[in-house]
Design an enzyme around this catalytic site. Structure first.
Site, mmCIF file in Angstrom:
data_model
loop_
_atom_site.group_PDB
_atom_site.id
_atom_site.type_symbol
_atom_site.label_atom_id
_atom_site.label_comp_id
_atom_site.label_asym_id
_atom_site.label_seq_id
_atom_site.Cartn_x
_atom_site.Cartn_y
_atom_site.Cartn_z
ATOM 1 N N LYS A 13 -13.969 -52.153 3.341
ATOM 2 C CA LYS A 13 -14.018 -50.948 2.503
ATOM 3 C C LYS A 13 -13.463 -49.730 3.244
ATOM 4 O O LYS A 13 -12.651 -48.991 2.708
ATOM 5 C CB LYS A 13 -15.469 -50.632 2.084
ATOM 6 N N ARG A 88 -25.883 -47.436 -2.205
ATOM 7 C CA ARG A 88 -26.260 -48.757 -1.708
ATOM 8 C C ARG A 88 -27.545 -49.248 -2.345
ATOM 9 O O ARG A 88 -27.995 -50.339 -2.038
ATOM 10 C CB ARG A 88 -26.460 -48.691 -0.203
ATOM 11 N N ARG A 123 -15.639 -57.268 15.250
ATOM 12 C CA ARG A 123 -15.211 -55.888 14.987
ATOM 13 C C ARG A 123 -15.476 -55.005 16.202
ATOM 14 O O ARG A 123 -16.543 -55.058 16.803
ATOM 15 C CB ARG A 123 -15.953 -55.343 13.768
ATOM 16 N N ARG A 155 -20.343 -51.769 17.660
ATOM 17 C CA ARG A 155 -21.492 -51.078 17.059
ATOM 18 C C ARG A 155 -22.749 -51.912 17.280
ATOM 19 O O ARG A 155 -22.710 -53.130 17.190
ATOM 20 C CB ARG A 155 -21.260 -50.917 15.549
ATOM 21 N N ARG A 166 -28.370 -57.169 7.880
ATOM 22 C CA ARG A 166 -27.578 -56.336 6.958
ATOM 23 C C ARG A 166 -27.155 -57.144 5.735
ATOM 24 O O ARG A 166 -27.060 -56.613 4.638
ATOM 25 C CB ARG A 166 -26.359 -55.767 7.678
#
Ligand code: AMP
Length: 211
Positions: A13, A88, A123, A155, A166
């Site tokens: 996104k 969300r 990532r 992260r 998540r």
């Protein structure tokens, strides 16, 4: 034009948003980026949000709704915004409606769990620019070898335990928004497993812009 980018973490996104804002003449609002900036700054919001974020939980609705409303009221959002990672939860979506923020289209990024886990665990974020990279098994940042791996960090919420949480949180709290916006005739599904170029052109097509 206001757009919502909906989809699981790691669906691309943020990357697609970065690529289409200029073409659409809108700004990107990432509540995740705003929250991470608040954590770095050590603000009251950051202190409250940090524990939830590190655990892969959602930050409480009232905090995130106030953050989004303040951001979208700024002058640079006059021509529109891509809300990347907001709403969300159903209460967040209802708060947008209550605040009379018009939503022109909701782009729903579809991606299977195994691809999500693979993408998130590889990532990396560039420390100074915030650009997103992916490391392969040799530890080489993609794209391009000119990025120093020492300038990239992972992260905390991209570590395996937080990733799993998540995903659970996404399915339970965020996925109901798919029906919420489908019922309003606003939803466009895109395939987030395809290469970036395809995602960009499908997104532009869904907004009525040329790819
Ligand atoms: P993101 O960068 O969009 O993956 O967001 C990172 C983290 O920030 C999430 O896992 C949540 O802890 C928090 N966050 C971002 N956006 C929201 C939101 N709309 N509602 C609640 N928490 C959020």
């Amino acid at each position: 034009m206001n757009l919502i980018f909906l989809g699981p973490p790691g669906a691309g996104k943020g990357t697609v948003a970065q690529q289409v804002t200029e073409k659409l003449g809108v700004v990107q609002i990432s509540t995740g980026d705003l929250l991470r900036a608040a954590v770095r700054a050590g603000s009251e919001l950051g202190v409250k949000a940090k524990g939830y974020m590190d655990a892969g939980e959602l930050v409480p609705d009232d905090l995130v709704i106030a953050l989004l409303k303040e951001r979208i009221a700024r002058p640079d959002c006059e021509r529109g915004a891509i809300m990347d990672g907001f709403p969300r939860t159903i209460p967040q979506a209802e708060a947008l409606e209550k605040a009379e923020v018009p939503v022109d289209r909701v782009i729903n990024f579809n991606l299977p769990d195994d691809v999500i886990i693979h993408r998130l665990s590889g990532r990396r974020v560039h420390r100074s620019s915030g650009a997103i990279y992916s490391i392969n098994s040799d530890g080489v940042p993609q794209p391009g070898p000119d990025v120093n791996p020492d300038d990239l960090y992972q992260r905390d919420d991209d570590k395996p335990e937080a990733i799993r949480n998540r995903l659970v949180v996404y399915r339970k709290q965020t996925e109901p928004l798919i029906d919420f916006y489908r019922q309003r005739g606003l939803l466009s599904d895109i395939d987030a497993a395809q290469p970036l170029e395809g995602m960009i052109s499908d997104t532009l097509a869904a907004t009525g812009s040329q790819g």
